[in-house]
Enzyme design. Structure first.
Site, PDB file in Angstrom:
ATOM      1  N   CYS A  11       0.846  -1.193   0.000  1.00 36.13           N
ATOM      2  CA  CYS A  11       0.000   0.000   0.000  1.00 36.13           C
ATOM      3  C   CYS A  11       0.883   1.245   0.000  1.00 36.13           C
ATOM      4  CB  CYS A  11      -0.913   0.017   1.232  1.00 36.13           C
ATOM      5  SG  CYS A  11      -1.921   1.514   1.378  1.00 36.13           S
ATOM      6  N   CYS A  14      -0.140   6.429   1.497  1.00 36.83           N
ATOM      7  CA  CYS A  14       0.624   7.477   2.196  1.00 36.83           C
ATOM      8  C   CYS A  14       1.918   7.712   1.416  1.00 36.83           C
ATOM      9  CB  CYS A  14       0.917   7.065   3.634  1.00 36.83           C
ATOM     10  SG  CYS A  14      -0.550   6.883   4.662  1.00 36.83           S
ATOM     11  N   CYS A  87      -3.915  -0.895   9.528  1.00 35.10           N
ATOM     12  CA  CYS A  87      -3.441   0.416   9.063  1.00 35.10           C
ATOM     13  C   CYS A  87      -3.238   1.351  10.254  1.00 35.10           C
ATOM     14  CB  CYS A  87      -4.446   1.020   8.084  1.00 35.10           C
ATOM     15  SG  CYS A  87      -4.062   2.726   7.601  1.00 35.10           S
ATOM     16  N   GLN A 212     -15.338  15.507   8.113  1.00 36.77           N
ATOM     17  CA  GLN A 212     -13.881  15.424   8.041  1.00 36.77           C
ATOM     18  C   GLN A 212     -13.363  14.170   8.745  1.00 36.77           C
ATOM     19  OE1 GLN A 212     -12.064  17.177   6.216  1.00 36.77           O
ATOM     20  NE2 GLN A 212     -12.775  19.287   6.060  1.00 36.77           N
ATOM     21  N   GLU A 262     -25.902  24.165   1.201  1.00 42.22           N
ATOM     22  CA  GLU A 262     -25.209  22.911   0.874  1.00 42.22           C
ATOM     23  C   GLU A 262     -26.131  22.068  -0.004  1.00 42.22           C
ATOM     24  OE1 GLU A 262     -23.203  19.629   0.355  1.00 42.22           O
ATOM     25  OE2 GLU A 262     -22.213  21.260   1.442  1.00 42.22           O
ATOM     26  N   ASN A 307     -16.311  27.021   1.439  1.00 44.23           N
ATOM     27  CA  ASN A 307     -15.543  25.799   1.692  1.00 44.23           C
ATOM     28  C   ASN A 307     -15.867  24.812   0.569  1.00 44.23           C
ATOM     29  OD1 ASN A 307     -14.015  23.782   2.977  1.00 44.23           O
ATOM     30  ND2 ASN A 307     -15.820  23.024   4.065  1.00 44.23           N
ATOM     31  N   CYS A 334      -9.528  22.482   0.448  1.00 41.88           N
ATOM     32  CA  CYS A 334      -8.773  21.228   0.493  1.00 41.88           C
ATOM     33  C   CYS A 334      -7.886  21.089  -0.742  1.00 41.88           C
ATOM     34  CB  CYS A 334      -9.714  20.033   0.614  1.00 41.88           C
ATOM     35  SG  CYS A 334     -10.858  19.866  -0.781  1.00 41.88           S
TER      36      CYS A 334
END
EC number: 2.1.1.189
Length: 377
Positions: A11, A14, A87, A212, A262, A307, A334
């Site tokens: 994996c 990351c 993980c 989040q 939203e 956002n 983000c």
């Protein structure tokens, strides 16, 4: 952070795991400063660092293997599967939850979906935890409704093993494409949502609403936004792309006229619950497209908080804000690259202050908060 799956080459989600954490933060800060080099900020605040392991409150696991020996993890494009129950991004106690879920899958006869053969029923499990209470929400993503009765019949065993599972549901996702969830949700429990608390503000998580995945950093991000807004002494604001209301609810007091917009009805239901809990009578949340809502208005509040998703707020909303010229824009992003493009298009605004929040350690991604002040004529 040590990760056996990364070391073994199984994996590489990351991508930056081979960098020290201090180097990760430095590289992200340099990236952000380079993006905003043409629009110099008055104040650059130091980046907000994260825990480097055990910080995630949500697991999205592909279910593979056999019904007798299911695997929870990821599926490579070449068809290889990797079990990621160990993980280190998840708290260690998630491993015990995953093991009980595996046993339950076998007991309930939920055959994992085989992508190559297009056979089987169980595609994903989605596990979310409230750090405030320790309660959890578990969602089974199924190909069809065929196994619903079977799943429900077996649930008492799972609830006895894992009493923290207060919300359990099944999502029906019939298409073969790599889509995480479908439109239909069947909730099996009395409770329909999780309650999280950030900085004394109750926030709610429903099965199909976004929340989040790094609660410590999300809490710091919302608290910072609230502090910056209170320093401006405003009385009216919009919270566009508001999700479950985290930003707006941290910024508003009982005198603030807040409108949150939203597209997700699930998220708006959560935001309304929070506003009611806080007794905020001048706060209104609506399930609408944020850009369409704004373009329809002839007057703006003192502050507009945005956002947006990774694509940014876009040309139409940038042009509208430039024309209508609210005194303040608070931009949370983000994706700093699209944020930088949007800010460059807002030529009459200057960046008063900006801060990086490391929501996603060991990757190139991060969150940014920037306060823009109208500086035009």
């Amino acid at each position: 952070m040590q990760c056996a799956q990364y070391t073994a080459g199984h994996c590489h989600s990351c991508q930056w795991l081979n960098k020290s954490y201090s180097q990760q933060l430095s590289d992200k800060q340099q990236h952000l400063q380079q993006l905003l080099r043409e629009t110099s900020a008055t104040y650059w605040l130091p980046p907000v660092s994260s825990l480097i392991s055990g910080f995630r409150n949500k697991a999205k696991m592909v279910v593979s293997g056999s019904v007798e020996r299911p695997q929870l993890g990821m599926l490579h494009r070449d068809g290889r599967t990797v079990d990621l129950c160990d993980c280190p991004l998840y708290p260690q106690y998630f491993q015990l939850v995953f093991e009980s879920i595996k046993i339950f899958i076998a007991k309930a006869g939920l055959v994992p979906y085989n992508v190559a053969r297009k056979k089987g029923e169980l595609k994903y499990i989605l596990l979310t935890e409230s750090r405030a209470s320790g309660e959890m929400m578990l969602r089974f993503v199924l190909r069809s409704e065929t196994k619903l009765a079977q799943l429900e019949h077996a649930l008492p065993w799972l609830q006895e093993q894992l009493p923290q599972l207060t919300v359990i549901s099944a999502n029906i996702q019939p298409t073969h494409m790599a889509i995480l969830e479908g439109e239909k949700e069947v909730i099996f429990t009395e409770h329909k949502m999780l309650k999280e608390i950030f900085n004394g503000i109750p926030l709610y998580i429903r099965p199909r609403s976004f929340f989040q995945t790094n609660p410590e950093i999300a809490s710091a991000l919302y608290a910072t936004a609230g502090r910056w807004v209170r320093e401006l002494n405003i009385s009216s604001m919009w919270d566009l792309f508001c999700g479950a209301g985290g930003f707006g609810l941290h910024c508003a007091d009982k005198e603030t006229r807040l409108t949150g917009i939203e597209i997700s009805a699930e998220a708006i239901a959560c935001a309304k619950n929070s506003a009611k809990s806080l007794g905020l009578e001048q706060v209104e949340f609506q399930a609408l497209d944020s850009t369409h809502f704004a373009l329809d208005k002839a007057q703006l509040p003192e502050l507009v908080l945005v956002n947006p998703p990774r694509r940014g707020i876009g040309k139409a909303l940038c042009e509208y804000l430039s024309r209508m010229a609210p005194k303040f824009i608070l931009y949370s992003s983000c994706n700093a690259e699209t944020m930088a493009k949007d800010i460059a298009a807002l030529e009459q605004y200057r960046i008063e202050k900006v801060q990086l929040f490391d929501m996603f350690p060991h990757t190139e991604h991060y969150e940014t908060l920037a306060l823009l002040i109208f500086d035009g004529k």
